[in-house]
Design an enzyme around this catalytic site. Structure first.
Site, PDB file in Angstrom:
ATOM      1  N   TYR A   3     -46.764 -44.938 -30.662  1.00 36.80           N
ATOM      2  CA  TYR A   3     -47.129 -45.708 -29.457  1.00 36.80           C
ATOM      3  C   TYR A   3     -48.592 -45.060 -29.140  1.00 36.80           C
ATOM      4  O   TYR A   3     -49.276 -44.042 -29.577  1.00 36.80           O
ATOM      5  CB  TYR A   3     -46.288 -44.922 -28.309  1.00 36.80           C
ATOM      6  N   LEU A  17     -41.681 -49.874 -36.984  1.00 34.17           N
ATOM      7  CA  LEU A  17     -40.467 -50.280 -36.753  1.00 34.17           C
ATOM      8  C   LEU A  17     -40.290 -50.368 -35.145  1.00 34.17           C
ATOM      9  O   LEU A  17     -39.934 -51.350 -34.416  1.00 34.17           O
ATOM     10  CB  LEU A  17     -39.112 -49.405 -37.313  1.00 34.17           C
ATOM     11  N   ASP A  18     -40.009 -49.126 -34.529  1.00 33.79           N
ATOM     12  CA  ASP A  18     -40.068 -48.931 -32.987  1.00 33.79           C
ATOM     13  C   ASP A  18     -40.892 -47.853 -32.884  1.00 33.79           C
ATOM     14  O   ASP A  18     -40.544 -46.694 -32.946  1.00 33.79           O
ATOM     15  CB  ASP A  18     -38.464 -48.702 -32.784  1.00 33.79           C
ATOM     16  N   PRO A  19     -41.988 -48.280 -32.188  1.00 34.66           N
ATOM     17  CA  PRO A  19     -42.565 -49.697 -31.934  1.00 34.66           C
ATOM     18  C   PRO A  19     -43.116 -50.369 -33.035  1.00 34.66           C
ATOM     19  O   PRO A  19     -43.494 -49.772 -33.781  1.00 34.66           O
ATOM     20  CB  PRO A  19     -43.515 -49.174 -30.780  1.00 34.66           C
ATOM     21  N   ASP A  44     -39.686 -54.095 -33.244  1.00 29.74           N
ATOM     22  CA  ASP A  44     -39.023 -54.582 -31.860  1.00 29.74           C
ATOM     23  C   ASP A  44     -39.665 -55.207 -30.879  1.00 29.74           C
ATOM     24  O   ASP A  44     -39.454 -56.293 -30.319  1.00 29.74           O
ATOM     25  CB  ASP A  44     -38.484 -53.165 -31.038  1.00 29.74           C
TER      26      ASP A  44
END
Length: 391
Positions: free
Chosen positions: A105, A130-132, A135
């Site tokens: 992030y 992946l996340d973030p 997604d």
């Protein structure tokens, strides 16, 4: 817009932890100038050997000064280090006119340096994992499909949920497998979560206390909100005419996780930084990740929209729903987490090398069109996911 500094073709991949995988191999296949920076030269060489990349990338002993000394204009620095280390790396990139990429992030410390990077013609790529990362791609793609059917100016209500987790492929008593640093996992649980539920903004001071059951393909998981979901309403391009009933970005765990982690939660409630750092070391020793372990990544993003309604005045308008599901198990060559994170990040780095991203701050998904392209490329490279509904 400032003209982007021409990419040199040299990539500095910094860190070879649990999330470094075939994405690095992909870059080695596309450019001869890859350097892997790790704690020592020997550790970097061992990581390259483990990945089958000996002779295809140059091992380096990482210090910020050593890396900075090798940076040239147009190089790309890929940070796989913990999030607090990104800002010093980006500062070095700005000073040496090198591009920067990470899967994390955007922190305030990184954001402060974005204007200088943009004016220098540098790309700052974030949230490309992946996340973030994936997604975001899923969410943008779903919102675009819903807009086509419902209409961006039509009054509507919606529910968007995005849950992602790395879990053991074979459930254990702890109901978890560490796919990143234990201290990072514990500190994430200590951060309050803000999200929208039943049409109202909600804050969970202790995110695990908001855990609920969640079904995916008939399998029960446990999910809880993570970080601050609210800014992503705008980031995902949800029309202002649509009003949220629920909007939650969160973490997914195996069924039984909440009970298995009760002793951990008691430690977290005390809030003693020194003790929690010690607990992280204890958990790493008690639940080590071994070469025979297999992990599993589950990511589900769902969107439901009903037109002609609001949360306060439900009706019988036109409804639309769709979801993306990624459910991947690691193998002896690579963990599922490493595949998802590193392949997505490598795709972003390739965009920088090709001069396809503008200067300044970029995320993996800025638009629906870019999301569609990235998802198409990831699918072509063998990353399997499923779109359901959304017609």
């Amino acid at each position: 817009m400032t003209e982007v500094v021409l990419a040199s073709g040299t990539v500095h991949w910094v860190g070879a932890g649990l999330s470094t995988g075939s994405g690095l191999a992909d870059l080695c296949a596309r450019t001869d100038g890859v350097r892997l920076w790790h704690r020592t030269t020997d550790r970097a060489a061992e990581a390259l050997d483990r990945l089958g990349l000996t002779g295809r990338a140059e091992p380096r002993a990482y210090t910020l000064d050593a890396l900075t000394a090798e940076l040239a204009p147009g190089d790309v620095v890929v940070s796989m280090l913990p999030a607090p280390d990104h800002a010093p790396l980006l500062a070095a990139c700005v000073a040496r006119r090198a591009h920067f990429a990470c899967s994390s992030y955007v922190s305030d410390a990184v954001l402060e340096q974005v204007p200088a990077a943009g004016k220098t013609g540098l790309v700052v790529l974030t949230e490309a994992g992946l996340d973030p990362g994936i997604d975001h791609l899923f969410a943008h793609a779903l919102v675009a499909r819903a807009r086509e059917v419902i209409g961006a100016d039509t009054a509507a209500s919606y529910r968007l949920t995005s849950y992602c987790g790395g879990v053991p492929a074979v459930p254990n008593d702890f109901r978890y497998r560490f796919s990143w640093a234990p201290l990072g996992v514990l500190n994430a649980l200590r951060s309050p979560a803000r999200y929208l539920e039943d049409g109202a903004e909600t804050v969970a001071a202790r995110p695990w206390e908001a855990t609920r059951r969640h079904g995916v393909d008939g399998e029960h998981f446990e999910v809880y909100p993570n970080r601050d979901s609210v800014p992503f309403v705008e980031q995902y391009g949800l029309p202002p005419a649509w009003k949220p009933v629920d909007f939650v970005r969160g973490t997914l765990r195996l069924d039984g996780w909440l009970q298995a982690w009760e002793p951990v939660f008691e430690e977290l409630k005390a809030g003693d930084d020194t003790r929690i750092a010690g607990l992280a070391r204890e958990l790493a020793d008690t639940y080590p990740t071994t070469d025979t372990d297999r992990d599993r990544v589950v990511l589900e993003v769902s969107l439901e929209v009903e037109s002609g309604t609001t949360y306060a005045a439900p009706g019988n308008g036109t409804s639309w729903s769709g979801s993306y599901l990624l459910d991947l198990v690691g193998d002896e060559e690579e963990s599922a987490m490493a595949r998802c994170v590193s392949r997505t990040l490598a795709l972003g780095v390739r965009q920088i090398l090709a001069g396809a991203l503008p200067s300044g701050l970029n995320r993996a998904a800025e638009t629906a069109a870019r999301s569609a392209r990235w998802l198409g490329e990831l699918a072509d490279e063998g990353l399997e996911f499923t779109l359901r509904g959304g017609g």
